[in-house]
Design an enzyme around this catalytic site. Structure first.
Site, PDB file in Angstrom:
ATOM      1  N   ASP A   1       3.117  -4.025   7.897  1.00 26.59           N
ATOM      2  CA  ASP A   1       3.732  -4.249   6.608  1.00 26.59           C
ATOM      3  C   ASP A   1       3.020  -5.480   6.044  1.00 26.59           C
ATOM      4  OD1 ASP A   1       5.186  -4.265   4.324  1.00 26.59           O
ATOM      5  OD2 ASP A   1       7.121  -3.964   5.310  1.00 26.59           O
TER       6      ASP A   1
HETATM    7  C1  BGC Z   1       7.144  -3.482   1.859  1.00 31.44           C
HETATM    8  C2  BGC Z   1       6.444  -2.185   2.171  1.00 31.44           C
HETATM    9  C3  BGC Z   1       5.405  -1.920   1.140  1.00 31.44           C
HETATM   10  C4  BGC Z   1       4.435  -3.082   1.090  1.00 31.44           C
HETATM   11  C5  BGC Z   1       3.321  -2.928   0.084  1.00 31.44           C
HETATM   12  C6  BGC Z   1       6.165  -4.624   1.646  1.00 31.44           C
HETATM   13  O1  BGC Z   1       6.822  -5.739   1.172  1.00 31.44           O
HETATM   14  O2  BGC Z   1       8.036  -3.803   2.899  1.00 31.44           O
HETATM   15  O3  BGC Z   1       7.374  -1.134   2.237  1.00 31.44           O
HETATM   16  O4  BGC Z   1       4.755  -0.709   1.406  1.00 31.44           O
HETATM   17  O5  BGC Z   1       5.157  -4.247   0.764  1.00 31.44           O
HETATM   18  O6  BGC Z   1       3.809  -3.025  -1.201  1.00 31.44           O
END
Ligand code: BGC
Length: 733
Positions: free
Chosen positions: A265
């Site tokens: 993530d």
């Molecule tokens: C989120 C993810 C997301 C990523 C990219 C993170 O803060 O938890 O679900 O895909 O950001 O935007």
């Protein structure tokens, strides 16, 4: 013709990458030849080039290797539509004019359809849009379990039941990936709240882990054959999940044979050695800071960038470790951006809108309908008071990374106006939440009292009142990065509703949310419809169901407690939710959602699987094919569904199973099968549902494996977890 030119150029790129090889479209998909090509490419790459492929070069891409024609990898959120283009180095929107898309209903709505075929359509459509937008990896779907109604991200997930989520996630993935776009199932694992998500250490038993929190991920890998997976921010047993030896190396890559790519993530990596050795393949979002904004380009400082290179060069980490990551990344590329056969995709076409509307219509859940309040006849010359900010508020904006730049978004008020041409529709806002903001609350500057008075006035003079309330995508509502602070409706909606009920009791509530809320007014209103976040077609889809053009058939994918402390996680106090800031203990163990309500005999406000129709159904003659079974067999449950009302409709037959006198703690019953069946008015349909006997096993911690207990089981057949019409006893020998 255009397609051929495209194929030739991609083949040329790949040949380029492998100088010594010839590639043609026939053998490009044979996995053996691809694995050979991958090894050849790896042999041509320098250690620096390989390391570069393991981390971001921008907010949403990783670098390719220009000299060999290895392309960049482009990713996008996910999971309800393809996100607008973000700047290279910060979270600002790039301001493109060609990145507006179809916004599909939220995954809670998809789960509520209980219709895996629609999940396939969802996947195909969003995959086509991702492909058209030149994305290689779509960051979704999310299958974290619904543990607390306060979790700000529940709307992005598929509810509280691992079986339902498993059945719904597989076709979504298959649909996306048939476009040559990788799905990236997230957030692996135990990211079931947003409070302290970036560090909280989750302690949960092996049993709950395997029975509740992992099955949907396992199905995504083993059945959906997902090509990538995103680690979660939190820790599990004191190791960050983005480089967690148990979750990634042992369970995902060894036990489940996952051959795809593990992506962090954004900002989820914290240590070079662990990132290198504990199963992570691509690091995103660190340095320029995945979580906040910074203009400094720090990609070379990522854990899997120069610090990793240094350990490789010093011999502290073997190059094989790096090669395994690159092998997986190249495999992902052969499946996506190096696959010459993938289609071009398409975007904003009528079929996608139709799919979104169909899913929205099938996912809306009718929870109360006194005196047939719904459907509301659209031919009548009546006055309808539409009250509430959610009747006009955009729900594709906000909510965090899942926010969308929808080409169109039809709000509920507009949808009603489109459908109710004979009625007089009077709108009053009633309450105000303030503008959408992802990380802070911006209070409304409107006069709350004046809004309330206006609403009361409009409601007083109307024949029917429709209250559009619920939550929204603002910070502290259904939004990433924080959890809700309270279970009750925000922005003074309860008080407003009480006033409206006094002046006009002919009132129905349309709840727009991705979460359960407290409903102190429930006995005073005539009807209640749960309508989720429905994306581009929200208003039309809601009008479809309100008018009766679509007969509701959605079922709740999670329980609605009467009060917060009735929810399992909350009933154990703060250490269970949200934890003490460092640790959190899932004290309810396997008794999540309806498993808790059933077993502890606590009546929920609305139960898992509940949802009404404008017609009536009767389940009859349900039997099992045998009385006794052994492992590896299937139990075939069959019977009839009769539509005993006056209009066509669909019912979801749900089969739950419970063990009698188990030697371990078990839930009273667990969902093991379901089928949605369309039945014409006055007709009967035969249906059958097959249950794998092995799926009745519990996870036995003493042997670290599944254990099928012999003895008696009860099969419960019904149309909701709290409405069982038949119980059948069977025995496992
Ligand atoms: C989120 C993810 C997301 C990523 C990219 C993170 O803060 O938890 O679900 O895909 O950001 O935007």
């Amino acid at each position: 013709m255009v397609r051929n030119i495209f194929k030739i150029s991609v083949v040329a790129i790949i040949c380029n990458a492998m100088t010594v090889m010839t590639v043609n479209a026939q053998d490009i998909n044979s996995s053996k030849s691809i694995e050979t090509k991958i090894e050849n490419i790896i042999s041509l790459l320098t250690i620096e080039e390989k390391v570069a492929m393991c981390h971001a070069q921008s907010k949403f891409s990783t670098p390719g290797v220009e000299r060999l024609g290895v392309p960049e990898l482009w990713m996008s959120d996910g999971p309800h539509g393809v996100r607008g283009e973000i700047n290279w180095d910060n979270w600002g929107y790039a301001g493109w004019t060609n990145d507006s898309i179809t916004a599909f209903p939220a995954l809670t709505c998809l789960a509520a359809t209980f219709n895996p075929n629609l999940s396939k359509d969802y996947g195909i459509s969003i995959g086509e849009e991702a492909r058209y937008r030149k994305k290689d990896v779509l960051l979704g779907p999310g299958v974290n379990m619904y543990r607390s109604p306060l979790n700000g991200r529940n709307f992005e997930y598929m509810g509280e039941d691992p079986f339902l989520a498993s059945k719904m996630v597989v076709p979504y993935i298959q649909g996306v990936q048939q476009n040559g776009v990788a799905a990236c199932v997230k957030h692996f694992a135990l990211n079931n709240q947003e409070v302290w998500r970036d560090h909280i250490n989750v302690e949960v038993s092996d049993r709950a882990l395997h029975e509740i929190y992992l099955p949907a991920f396992k199905a995504a890998v083993e059945e959906g054959k997902v090509w990538s997976i995103m680690g979660s921010y939190n820790q599990f047993r004191r190791q960050f999940c983005c480089h967690n030896d148990l979750l990634l190396n042992k369970i995902l890559k060894k036990d489940w044979n996952f051959d795809g790519v593990v992506i962090t993530d954004w900002g989820g990596a914290h240590d070079t050695k662990q990132a290198a050795l504990n199963g992570l393949d691509i690091e995103m979002g660190t340095g320029t800071d995945g979580l906040t904004t910074s203009t400094k380009n720090a990609y070379d400082s990522y854990y899997l960038a120069n610090p990793f290179l240094k350990l490789l060069k010093s011999g502290e980490i073997a190059e094989d470790v790096l090669n395994d990551k690159v092998r997986r990344i190249l495999r992902l590329m052969f499946r996506t951006n190096m696959n010459p056969n993938r289609s071009f995709g398409r975007m904003n076409n009528q079929e996608h809108i139709d799919v979104a509307r169909k899913i929205a219509g099938e996912g809306i859940v009718l929870l109360k309908n006194e005196a047939s309040f719904f459907p509301i006849d659209a031919s009548k010359k009546i006055t309808i008071a539409v009250i509430g900010e959610n009747a006009t508020k955009s729900m594709t904006i906000g909510g965090g990374s899942s926010e969308l730049k929808a080409k169109n978004e039809i709000a509920p008020l507009e949808g009603l106006k489109n459908r109710y041409k004979n009625a007089t529709i009077k709108y009053a806002m009633g309450y105000a939440s303030g503008p959408s903001a992802y990380d802070r609350v911006i209070p409304s500057t409107l006069d709350a009292n004046k809004l309330k008075q206006e609403a009361i006035e409009v409601a007083t003079k109307a024949d029917i009142v429709l209250f559009f309330g619920g939550l929204n995508k603002n910070h502290l509502q259904d939004c990433e990065g924080a959890d809700r602070k309270e279970f009750k409706l925000p922005f003074g909606q309860d008080e407003l509703l009480n006033e409206l009920i006094k002046v006009n009791p002919n009132i129905g509530v349309v709840l727009i949310s991705g979460n359960a809320v407290e409903m102190p007014w429930i006995s005073e209103i005539k009807a209640l419809m749960q309508t989720w976040y429905l994306g581009s077609v929200a208003g039309n889809a809601i009008a479809d169901v309100i008018s009766g053009d679509v007969n509701p058939s959605g079922k709740l994918p999670f329980s609605f407690p009467k009060k917060l402390s009735d929810n399992a996680a909350h009933s154990f106090g703060e250490l269970s939710y949200p934890g003490d800031g460092v640790n959190q203990y899932y004290k309810e163990d396997i008794l999540v959602g309806y498993r808790w309500f059933d077993t502890k005999k606590i009546k929920p406000l609305f139960a898992f699987g509940e949802g009404q129709s404008y017609t009536t159904f009767e389940l009859s003659k349900w039997t099992a094919d045998k009385k006794e079974y052994t492992k590896n067999e299937s139990i075939l449950i069959s019977g009839n569904v009769s539509n005993t009302g006056n209009i066509d409709g669909s019912e979801v037959v749900q089969v739950y199973v419970g063990k009698l006198n188990s030697k371990v703690n078990r839930a009273e019953k667990e969902l093991k099968g379901f089928q949605k069946i369309e039945v014409k008015k006055g007709e009967n349909a035969a249906a059958s549902i097959s249950i794998d006997v092995n799926s009745l096993s519990f996870y036995d911690e003493s042997i670290s494996n599944w254990n099928l207990e012999k003895g008696d089981y009860i099969i419960y057949i019904g149309n909701s977890s709290n409405n069982i019409s038949k119980k059948i006893k069977i025995t496992i020998k």
